[in-house]
Motif scaffolding. Sequence first.
Motif, short mmCIF file in Angstrom:
data_model
loop_
_atom_site.label_atom_id
_atom_site.label_comp_id
_atom_site.label_asym_id
_atom_site.label_seq_id
_atom_site.Cartn_x
_atom_site.Cartn_y
_atom_site.Cartn_z
N ALA A 9 6.50 10.25 -1.29
CA ALA A 9 6.72 10.61 -2.69
C ALA A 9 6.73 12.12 -2.88
N PRO B 253 -0.98 3.41 5.34
CA PRO B 253 0.16 3.11 4.46
C PRO B 253 0.07 3.78 3.09
N LEU B 254 -1.14 3.90 2.54
CA LEU B 254 -1.29 4.60 1.26
C LEU B 254 -0.86 6.06 1.42
N GLY C 85 2.94 6.41 1.85
CA GLY C 85 3.66 6.32 0.58
C GLY C 85 3.54 7.60 -0.22
N LEU D 31 -6.22 -3.70 -5.38
CA LEU D 31 -6.45 -2.25 -5.30
C LEU D 31 -5.71 -1.53 -6.44
N VAL E 89 5.52 8.86 -8.03
CA VAL E 89 6.89 8.35 -7.93
C VAL E 89 6.89 6.84 -8.17
N MET F 156 2.03 1.71 -3.47
CA MET F 156 0.95 2.20 -4.31
C MET F 156 0.65 3.67 -4.04
N GLY F 157 0.70 4.06 -2.76
CA GLY F 157 0.47 5.47 -2.41
C GLY F 157 1.52 6.37 -3.07
N ALA F 158 2.77 5.92 -3.03
CA ALA F 158 3.85 6.71 -3.64
C ALA F 158 3.66 6.79 -5.15
N ASN G 117 0.83 -1.21 0.00
CA ASN G 117 0.00 0.00 0.00
C ASN G 117 0.86 1.27 0.00
N MET G 118 2.01 1.22 0.67
CA MET G 118 2.92 2.36 0.63
C MET G 118 3.46 2.56 -0.78
N PHE H 219 0.83 6.53 -6.76
CA PHE H 219 -0.35 7.38 -7.01
C PHE H 219 0.06 8.85 -6.99
N ALA H 220 1.01 9.17 -6.09
CA ALA H 220 1.47 10.56 -5.98
C ALA H 220 2.55 10.89 -7.01
#
Lengths: 577, 283
Positions: free
Chosen positions: B79, B71-72, B75, A279, A259, A252-254, A249-250, A256-257
Amino acid sequence: MAKDITILIAGSAGQGIQTIGALLARICHNAGLFIFSTDEFESRIRGGHSFHQLRISTQALGAPSRHIDILVAINEREYEVHKDRLKKNGIVLINTDKEQSADSRVFHLPFDAAAKESGGVIASNTVAAGAILAIIGAEFKEFEAVLKDNFKGKSEDIFKLNLTAAQKGYDMGKAVDFPKYFDFDGKSHHHVVMSGAKAAALGALAADCRFFSFYPMSPGTGIITNVVKYADTLPIVIEQAEDELAAINMAMGASFAGVRSLTSTSGGGFCLMTEGIGLAAMTETPVVIINAQRPGPATGLATRTAQPDLLFTIHSSQDEFPRFVFAPGTVLETFNSVKKAFYLSEKYQVPAIVLMDQFLADSARTESEPFQTGFEHESFLDLETSMSQNKASQNQVSQDQIYLRYKQTDTGISPRRVPCQSEGLVRATGNEHSEEGLSTEDPENRTAMVEKRFKKLPLMKDEIKMPSIFCDGSAFYLTGWGSAKGSIMEACLHLREQGIEVGWIIFEDIWPMDSHKLTKLLENKKLIMVEANVTCQMGNLIRQMTGIDYMSSILKYDGRPIYPEYIIEKVKQIMGK
Amino acid sequence: MATTKFDIENENQWCPGCGNFSILQAMKKAFIAKALEPKDLFIVSGIGQAGKTPHFMACNMLHGLHGRALPLATGAKIANHRLNILVNSGDGDCYGEGGNHFLAAIRRNIDITLLVHNNRVYGLTKGQASPTTALGRQTEMQNKGTVSSPFNPIATALVTGAGFVAKGFSGNIEQLSGLIVEAMNHKGFSMIDIDQPCVSFNKINTHLWYKERVFDLKETGHDPADYEKALKVAHMGEDKIPTGVIYKAHTLAFHERFDVLKKKPLFDYNFDKTRMDEILTRA
């Protein structure tokens, strides 16, 4: 005529057997020889039975060998464990101060005693390395140069201790009767010795991956470990997550932002990541995952190797969605597959998974092809370029302030934006959603969105490289995927030398599979599947996708690599020879 | 409430009278007070009624999986740490399914604001006990009463080292919006556990029930810099429910601990092909 030997150094965890192997590998590499090294160890930090196996050759190597020329037993008991693999003319070096053995092949060499005399038993592995180098024909000055480099920056005393130990070992080796094997006056070449884990790490960096998240698990962690030393000079962040759910999830979050991100794990950790893969699929967020397979189920054999996750990986996570799966077979292929995974994951906004295994991740080999930053696809853009294009397209639509994250297009690929970079709001959800990215349960929308995601599939299939075929027209083909490649190739060439009409078919890009193209390719071919799993997963997948049944299978699921000799023996059995 | 630039034409799915409406209103009020535009906001959420929050306002949004909002958000913040990131989560999402991530986010001191809509019950799955349901409380599923003690999020956050811990109440929008502003201004991880009624499934902890118990810590002279006092506040029980900033202390945020991020966000770097070529040549 190629010269080719295998040295097996066996001992307990904590005795530095890998250090011996690394010293030998480096000296052989400097002399232009090819190496292939593997490590097998137990899931413990001290004790037990571990070994480092080093194959050295004057020709390129793609696999380890089952048969041992020089067995080095750091503990006497290791001799019993491995003696069955010793060649007829092979020799054994046992670390003991006992009297010489009656067996002319067995040499009792007091590594520990020599190290103590030199100033510390800690240098025992240096003594052993010296003995082996003398036996295989290296000059002492080559060893000295490497030691000097290894102990650069350390105290002079430690260097001297090791140099004395090295000389004592070298003198011991000189006294051992063994035909001089290699010429060490060869020139160093531009080849590299690299592990699959390191190649994967470099592949990610070359693809401009900037965020690495992971939860420690053997053997997947080694990939991230190899990124660490670049964290001071490249703009990257490595974060140890609280678990694999967080790791994916981390990542994916990065992503999404904006990177590029990678997470790396092994079987059990990959299990936990599957909800995150879903997801990524639903939100159409690019993410690259490496699954370095190991035997299971559950904890299975934590430090061993297998190919048991093929079908699990192509189906992982609930419901249906397109994804990429790659299974590189060599170190260079690993580097390129990881890069390709980043490129395609971003192009199609889907998850991409690279299947490795402990054997591929941990073994090191000489790779003669160059590793390049660029990419075979011309449209592969670095992050900066892709983002500036992204920003330009954002400006065009910024007047009406409406951005459709899931806009329906001919390809199913919607223009991607990252949050907070333009007026148009980026809205994404793991729920089924409208073009705006808002959740809706409307049945027509649901159908349209499932179809949108699957519109990408035919295009994705076109990106997939078909399996490589060697000796088209052969009576039958050794067929496999991933890390079995080198052993299949070597076995095939060996069998052909013996007059057996065999070719190979090896898959590197796995999924999505183009059943039409694959059927054409495999029609009327007799396949002997070679896989490190019990149910012949690739064989079954081929049958499912093409209707073509495999003729026979060579399966291995003991947690150890597939050796070429094993394939040769089994092929002969299948042929009744 | 007057219309705001954060309003959006999207059918709201919450039950009439739900505490979430007030939380949403307090959020909008806070964003206006901070002079933010919808495009400046990135809201990440998990699953549950709270997870739907960003659907009902104009903002950038990532509505993820159950328990995994933190966690999303982590991340995304790594970034690009210039982003204003808020997380909308609930008592089940954050303290149940996502409990490990809650602890890890505090330890990382990632610079995001966590709003936990705490109604002491699972709403979206129709009334099961949540981690914050009182011991012995009967539900349709736990028909003989719950057998686990409730989770204490404030005490847990404090002992885990959170630098901004506050308690809000959906019935006091004015106070809550102020807390959100203060939480967003805090550099590092900030959390507000927000008590709210669930009109459909929690007939005990009603709006009135809370109203009779809440008080503002400011009125008692509470000093948010005093860790010992904060711990006492966290263990006050249910007869009197403290609201306001319970504890506040500054330590370096996650992105302030990395040299590479001190210069600029990861997102802003350019790919250095020359450097990469060098690395590959020397590999």
